[in-house]
Motif scaffolding. Sequence first.
Motif, short mmCIF file in Angstrom:
data_model
loop_
_atom_site.label_atom_id
_atom_site.label_comp_id
_atom_site.label_asym_id
_atom_site.label_seq_id
_atom_site.Cartn_x
_atom_site.Cartn_y
_atom_site.Cartn_z
N UNK A 205 0.82 -1.21 0.00
CA UNK A 205 0.00 0.00 0.00
C UNK A 205 0.86 1.27 0.00
N UNK A 206 2.11 1.16 0.42
CA UNK A 206 3.01 2.32 0.41
C UNK A 206 3.69 2.52 -0.94
N UNK A 207 3.31 1.71 -1.94
CA UNK A 207 3.87 1.81 -3.30
C UNK A 207 5.39 1.78 -3.29
N UNK A 208 6.00 0.71 -2.75
CA UNK A 208 7.46 0.63 -2.72
C UNK A 208 8.01 0.39 -4.13
N UNK A 209 9.32 0.49 -4.26
CA UNK A 209 9.95 0.16 -5.53
C UNK A 209 9.64 -1.29 -5.91
N UNK A 210 9.44 -1.52 -7.20
CA UNK A 210 9.03 -2.85 -7.63
C UNK A 210 10.11 -3.89 -7.32
N UNK A 211 11.37 -3.47 -7.42
CA UNK A 211 12.48 -4.38 -7.11
C UNK A 211 13.29 -3.79 -5.97
N UNK A 212 13.43 -4.52 -4.85
CA UNK A 212 12.91 -5.88 -4.65
C UNK A 212 11.63 -5.94 -3.82
N UNK A 213 11.24 -4.80 -3.15
CA UNK A 213 10.19 -4.87 -2.14
C UNK A 213 8.84 -5.20 -2.75
N UNK A 214 8.46 -4.51 -3.84
CA UNK A 214 7.17 -4.76 -4.45
C UNK A 214 7.04 -6.18 -4.97
N UNK A 215 8.10 -6.67 -5.59
CA UNK A 215 8.08 -8.05 -6.10
C UNK A 215 7.92 -9.04 -4.94
N UNK A 216 8.66 -8.81 -3.86
CA UNK A 216 8.56 -9.69 -2.69
C UNK A 216 7.15 -9.66 -2.10
N UNK A 217 6.54 -8.48 -2.07
CA UNK A 217 5.19 -8.37 -1.52
C UNK A 217 4.19 -9.15 -2.35
N UNK A 218 4.29 -9.02 -3.67
CA UNK A 218 3.34 -9.72 -4.53
C UNK A 218 3.58 -11.24 -4.53
N UNK A 219 4.84 -11.65 -4.48
CA UNK A 219 5.10 -13.08 -4.41
C UNK A 219 4.63 -13.65 -3.08
N UNK A 220 4.76 -12.88 -2.00
CA UNK A 220 4.25 -13.32 -0.70
C UNK A 220 2.73 -13.46 -0.76
N UNK A 221 2.07 -12.50 -1.40
CA UNK A 221 0.62 -12.59 -1.57
C UNK A 221 0.24 -13.83 -2.36
N UNK A 222 0.97 -14.10 -3.44
CA UNK A 222 0.66 -15.27 -4.27
C UNK A 222 0.79 -16.55 -3.46
N UNK A 223 1.89 -16.68 -2.72
CA UNK A 223 2.11 -17.89 -1.93
C UNK A 223 1.03 -18.06 -0.87
N UNK A 224 0.70 -16.97 -0.18
CA UNK A 224 -0.29 -17.05 0.90
C UNK A 224 -1.68 -17.33 0.36
#
Length: 306
Positions: A205-224
Amino acid sequence: VLYVGLAGHSSLAALLAGGFLLGIGGTSFAVGVPFVNAWFPPERRGLAIGVFGMGMGGTAISALSTVRLVDAYGTSAPFLITAAVLAVYAVAAALLLRDAPGRAVPTEPLARRLASTLRLGTTWQASALYAVAFGGYVAFSVYLPTYLKTGYGLTQADAANRMAGFVLLAVAMRPVGGWLSDRIGPVRVVTGTLVVVLAAALVQSSAPALTPVGTAAFLSLAAALGAGSGAVFALVALLAPANRLGSVTGVVGAAGGLGGFVPPLVMGSLYGTYGSYALGLLLLGAVAAAALTYTATRLRRTAVGR
């Protein structure tokens, strides 16, 4: 499928009719859960249903192939291919699939069975959780390319490839969620996945940089979301009466579909109003927090001793 590909896309009314027919075909999932469940002992059902649920990987195949097939061979091409695959599978299913020994054939009328299913607390509990878990997966698989193009300026091809990676990870985690449910219980797995969804939504929600934080957030969402989807049906297999499992599965599956329909509309509307996706992701976090609280308290008490 043939109707949609050959004639059903000519108007909105025709498309809605095609969607209704595809929805009838989609009840194969509600049929498959009790079918698979009956073949396995309770301690292995979570993994078995999780593997069965990997069929949602068709979303990734569709995302990667449909546009290319249409561009190369015309609008009807992906539908013709899908229809051919379905025909082959129908023959294989008729020859190979058999109901588990001792299956009881229901004798109650449809309306009475549906009414009794809707009176079960398990139906509504699992429906709410599946609307969050599977609905979140569906929503991101639909809206993620738009989000990545608008929020991060990615090209259509790059956004589609990242969405496919999101879907594939979620698909791979679904049997993991079922396997964990066999070992530590589905309530604990659902609780853990909702914690991850809440944390990842708040980070993104804080619109972090896509690499690496945003990518990690979306991959965590996918896994969960993938693991949570598998755990919810392990929970259904645990709590639903055996003679109502198919009916409960059908209602829960519909709830998952509705859960995936609403968020893209909300995200698009909020972005159009505020020029940001932050509020939409905060709403996702709020929904996950509410589901987490309910799962960790009331639902945990319901599942004790099961």
